[in-house]
Design a protein around this motif. Structure first.
Motif, PDB file in Angstrom:
ATOM      1  N   SER A  49     -28.443   9.371  -7.147  1.00 13.96           N
ATOM      2  CA  SER A  49     -28.096  10.524  -7.371  1.00 13.96           C
ATOM      3  C   SER A  49     -28.021  10.432  -9.266  1.00 13.96           C
ATOM      4  CB  SER A  49     -26.569  11.148  -6.904  1.00 13.96           C
ATOM      5  OG  SER A  49     -25.662  10.559  -7.544  1.00 13.96           O
ATOM      6  N   SER A  51     -25.692   9.071 -11.216  1.00 16.07           N
ATOM      7  CA  SER A  51     -24.427   9.515 -12.080  1.00 16.07           C
ATOM      8  C   SER A  51     -23.303   8.611 -11.999  1.00 16.07           C
ATOM      9  CB  SER A  51     -23.913  10.745 -11.176  1.00 16.07           C
ATOM     10  OG  SER A  51     -23.365  10.956  -9.678  1.00 16.07           O
ATOM     11  N   ASP A  53     -19.537   7.538 -12.792  1.00 16.60           N
ATOM     12  CA  ASP A  53     -17.936   8.314 -12.370  1.00 16.60           C
ATOM     13  C   ASP A  53     -17.074   6.942 -13.035  1.00 16.60           C
ATOM     14  OD1 ASP A  53     -15.846   9.386 -11.808  1.00 16.60           O
ATOM     15  OD2 ASP A  53     -15.586  10.094 -10.439  1.00 16.60           O
ATOM     16  N   ASN A 108     -23.378  16.375 -21.725  1.00 16.19           N
ATOM     17  CA  ASN A 108     -24.171  16.159 -20.634  1.00 16.19           C
ATOM     18  C   ASN A 108     -23.485  15.806 -19.143  1.00 16.19           C
ATOM     19  OD1 ASN A 108     -22.882  13.927 -21.230  1.00 16.19           O
ATOM     20  ND2 ASN A 108     -24.808  12.343 -21.209  1.00 16.19           N
ATOM     21  N   MET A 110     -22.203  16.460 -15.449  1.00 12.54           N
ATOM     22  CA  MET A 110     -22.984  16.324 -14.119  1.00 12.54           C
ATOM     23  C   MET A 110     -22.281  17.420 -13.587  1.00 12.54           C
ATOM     24  SD  MET A 110     -24.509  13.590 -12.349  1.00 12.54           S
ATOM     25  CE  MET A 110     -25.401  14.864 -11.160  1.00 12.54           C
ATOM     26  N   ASP A 111     -21.092  18.669 -13.736  1.00  9.99           N
ATOM     27  CA  ASP A 111     -20.442  18.930 -12.667  1.00  9.99           C
ATOM     28  C   ASP A 111     -20.503  20.429 -13.680  1.00  9.99           C
ATOM     29  OD1 ASP A 111     -18.942  17.767 -14.804  1.00  9.99           O
ATOM     30  OD2 ASP A 111     -17.290  17.525 -13.512  1.00  9.99           O
ATOM     31  N   TYR A 141     -17.931  12.650 -15.300  1.00  9.14           N
ATOM     32  CA  TYR A 141     -18.135  12.673 -14.563  1.00  9.14           C
ATOM     33  C   TYR A 141     -19.834  12.855 -15.085  1.00  9.14           C
ATOM     34  CZ  TYR A 141     -21.391  13.389  -9.641  1.00  9.14           C
ATOM     35  OH  TYR A 141     -21.660  13.756  -8.481  1.00  9.14           O
ATOM     36  N   SER A 142     -20.717  12.105 -15.486  1.00  9.67           N
ATOM     37  CA  SER A 142     -22.208  12.161 -16.094  1.00  9.67           C
ATOM     38  C   SER A 142     -23.603  11.690 -15.914  1.00  9.67           C
ATOM     39  CB  SER A 142     -21.835  11.640 -17.244  1.00  9.67           C
ATOM     40  OG  SER A 142     -23.120  11.520 -18.179  1.00  9.67           O
ATOM     41  N   SER A 143     -24.304  12.526 -15.557  1.00  8.49           N
ATOM     42  CA  SER A 143     -25.767  11.762 -15.837  1.00  8.49           C
ATOM     43  C   SER A 143     -26.123  10.809 -16.203  1.00  8.49           C
ATOM     44  CB  SER A 143     -26.885  12.743 -15.905  1.00  8.49           C
ATOM     45  OG  SER A 143     -27.146  13.243 -17.739  1.00  8.49           O
ATOM     46  N   CYS A 144     -27.069   9.970 -15.443  1.00  3.04           N
ATOM     47  CA  CYS A 144     -27.235   8.816 -16.370  1.00  3.04           C
ATOM     48  C   CYS A 144     -28.527   8.292 -15.442  1.00  3.04           C
ATOM     49  CB  CYS A 144     -26.204   7.352 -16.492  1.00  3.04           C
ATOM     50  SG  CYS A 144     -26.798   6.123 -16.814  1.00  3.04           S
ATOM     51  N   CYS A 158     -25.435   3.976 -20.194  1.00  2.00           N
ATOM     52  CA  CYS A 158     -25.412   5.210 -19.685  1.00  2.00           C
ATOM     53  C   CYS A 158     -24.775   5.483 -21.247  1.00  2.00           C
ATOM     54  CB  CYS A 158     -24.616   5.436 -18.590  1.00  2.00           C
ATOM     55  SG  CYS A 158     -24.717   4.505 -16.847  1.00  2.00           S
TER      56      CYS A 158
END
Length: 411
Positions: A49, A51, A53, A108, A110-111, A141-144, A158
């Protein structure tokens, strides 16, 4: 009147709250917020995905000039500078939301871009210097974007960006004297190892930001045992089909089973990879190439079986006959003919009487073998093809294994 009530009076004088306004006596100068970051735990990195955490702690400090804004001196308002005053009485805890604090947001996420903080994270107000300290814990909880080129020996970097939402750099500036994260309270992760971290406070689009970057290395032992080892075992078994006796009737079934095993392994690997074409992991290329080898192997086994079961009435092509006789001749010269020569008993008296006798007998044995006409059948051709195919597949798979796996292990 308590110090807390005094502070609240300054923030709520005139029947309205000042908690949403930056507490600066000179509004033309930006408030400086000192920041440091603690990395507490790495919960998960999901390459499928894209992401990450983790848990971090933000340590923020700034000077609250709400008292000076009203024209009062700090020492006269709070009776905290008296000699002998205990340290515990020089500061007090203020509930979140009662006084001003930066409206921190993870850019950035994600939620959702929810505000950082809450009632559990109180602020400490120093009565002697009006210094406010705030240490909220943040669930990131971020996009990477993953880079799985060298999976499972991959390294991921990240980056997260925090900012005070709605405040420009002319109003609020983040400052820091650290370039890395504090790992003193970090809880180790069983799958990932933190190899590097960076922190900076740049100004982007007229907003002061906190940029955090961490680099994590995968611990590859589990994936190497469960992915790479089965592939290598199948690669070895794939070529062993040519050592299986043709009479057993199991060749085609064995080769098809190897091919399907590669398909299953490839599906397992694809489930662990992101659905992206850039980049594609070397291990995927390698598995696909080995699957192609296995498919070619199956096709050649079928052709070889057809050759083996050809009728005896079908004539074997002359170039195949010549090649097989040449190979058999070379083998016999190294083995059988050598044994014949060594088995010849020569008495010393025979050599003295007629030295050419022994030499002639050996020569005649060699000539007899070399001129012997041996009928070459399709079974002989199939057996010779088995040797060629085994060596070819062994060399080809070894070369491909080195080309694809060596860059991974040398990383």
């Amino acid at each position: 009147m308590s110090d807390y009530d005094t502070l609240m009076e300054f923030y709520n004088s005139g029947n309205y709250s000042r908690k949403d306004f930056i507490p600066k006596a000179n509004v033309s100068v930006a408030i400086n917020v000192s920041v440091s970051v603690d990395l507490l735990a790495l919960n998960d990195f999901n390459e499928v995905s894209g992401s990450i955490d983790l848990m971090i702690g933000l340590n923020l400090r700034w000077t609250d000039e709400i008292v000076q804004c009203n024209g009062y001196d700090l020492a006269t308002v709070f009776n905290a500078t008296a000699t002998g005053t205990p340290d515990a009485l020089k500061s007090l805890l203020v509930p979140y939301g009662k006084i001003w604090s930066p409206n921190m947001v993870l850019l950035n996420a994600m939620d959702s871009a929810t505000t950082i903080g809450g009632s559990i994270y109180k602020l400490r107000f120093d009565l002697t210097e009006a210094l406010v300290t705030w240490n909220p814990k943040v669930h990131v909880y971020s996009s990477c974007t993953p880079d799985v080129t060298y999976y499972p020996f991959d390294r991921q970097t990240c980056t997260f960006t925090f900012l005070s939402w709605g405040n420009t750099a002319s109003e609020l500036l983040f400052k820091t004297d650290r370039s890395t994260l504090n790992l003193g309270s970090y809880s180790d992760n069983g799958e990932w190892k933190v190899s590097n971290s960076k922190m900076s406070v740049p100004t982007v689009n007229s907003q002061s930001q906190i940029e955090i970057s961490i680099t994590i290395d995968r611990r590859p032992l589990y994936f190497a045992f469960n992915i790479i080892t089965p592939i290598m075992v199948l690669v070895i078994l794939n070529g062993m089909v040519f050592w299986l006796p043709v009479e057993s009737g199991e060749r085609i079934g064995f080769s098809v089973t190897c091919f399907l095993s590669f398909v299953v392994l490839l599906n397992m690997i694809m489930d662990l990879m992101p659905k992206s074409s850039s980049p594609i992991a070397y291990i995927c290329f390698y598995t696909v190439c080995m699957m192609v080898f296995s498919g070619l192997n199956t096709a050649l086994v079928i052709l070889q079986m057809r050759m083996f079961h050809k009728p005896e009435t079908d004539e074997v092509p002359s170039f195949i006959v010549s090649y097989i006789r040449f190979m058999k001749c070379q083998t016999c010269k190294r083995n059988t003919n050598k044994d014949k020569i060594n088995s010849v008993k020569v008495e010393p008296s025979d050599i003295r009487e007629d030295p050419s006798k022994t030499k002639g007998s050996v020569k005649s044995d060699r000539s007899e073998f070399e001129n012997e006409g041996v009928a070459i059948t399709w079974q002989d051709a199939a057996a010779e093809l088995d040797k060629i195919l085994f060596l070819t597949f062994l060399a080809g798979q070894t070369i491909f294994s080195i080309l694809f796996l060596l860059p991974i292990f040398l990383l």
